[in-house]
Design a protein around this motif. Structure first.
Motif, PDB file in Angstrom:
ATOM      1  N   ASP A  28       0.812  -1.218   0.000  1.00 43.89           N
ATOM      2  CA  ASP A  28       0.000   0.000   0.000  1.00 43.89           C
ATOM      3  C   ASP A  28       0.846   1.269   0.000  1.00 43.89           C
ATOM      4  O   ASP A  28       0.550   2.239   0.694  1.00 43.89           O
ATOM      5  N   GLY A  29       1.950   1.255  -0.759  1.00 41.49           N
ATOM      6  CA  GLY A  29       2.769   2.448  -0.931  1.00 41.49           C
ATOM      7  C   GLY A  29       3.816   2.690   0.139  1.00 41.49           C
ATOM      8  O   GLY A  29       4.609   3.605   0.019  1.00 41.49           O
ATOM      9  N   ALA A  30       3.846   1.894   1.200  1.00 40.63           N
ATOM     10  CA  ALA A  30       4.836   2.066   2.268  1.00 40.63           C
ATOM     11  C   ALA A  30       5.752   0.849   2.313  1.00 40.63           C
ATOM     12  O   ALA A  30       5.333  -0.264   1.994  1.00 40.63           O
ATOM     13  N   TRP A  31       6.996   1.068   2.706  1.00 36.02           N
ATOM     14  CA  TRP A  31       7.982  -0.012   2.787  1.00 36.02           C
ATOM     15  C   TRP A  31       8.088  -0.514   4.217  1.00 36.02           C
ATOM     16  O   TRP A  31       8.202   0.271   5.161  1.00 36.02           O
ATOM     17  N   HIS A  32       8.065  -1.826   4.384  1.00 34.25           N
ATOM     18  CA  HIS A  32       8.140  -2.491   5.688  1.00 34.25           C
ATOM     19  C   HIS A  32       9.377  -3.395   5.693  1.00 34.25           C
ATOM     20  O   HIS A  32       9.827  -3.825   4.645  1.00 34.25           O
ATOM     21  N   SER A  33       9.887  -3.704   6.892  1.00 33.77           N
ATOM     22  CA  SER A  33      11.111  -4.507   6.954  1.00 33.77           C
ATOM     23  C   SER A  33      10.898  -5.825   7.681  1.00 33.77           C
ATOM     24  O   SER A  33      10.061  -5.933   8.579  1.00 33.77           O
TER      25      SER A  33
END
Length: 77
Positions: A28-33
């Protein structure tokens, strides 16, 4: 229902004789780690970032802080 927007990037990171696999994925457009050591995911509360570079930088900072903290206060049994 929104369309599935996933992209991923991987990197490895060695610190203090330990090896980590880092994955940044976009949702959804955000980067997660995701941080993995020896096939074990490490829990983290890192917030989503705007790009993969910032995501990796936050993950590396998290790993170095966690490893340094274990050096200063060893686990007792």
């Amino acid at each position: 229902m929104s369309s599935l927007d996933l992209t991923k990037q991987d990197m490895t990171f060695d610190y203090a004789e330990r090896s980590f696999a880092l994955r940044a994925y976009r949702d959804d457009g955000a980067w997660h780690s995701v941080i993995i050591e020896n096939k074990t995911p490490l829990r983290n509360t890192l917030p989503p970032t705007a790009d993969a570079t910032k995501c990796f930088a936050a993950a590396v900072a998290f790993v170095t802080a966690a490893v340094d903290a274990t050096k200063k206060s060893p686990v007792t049994q």
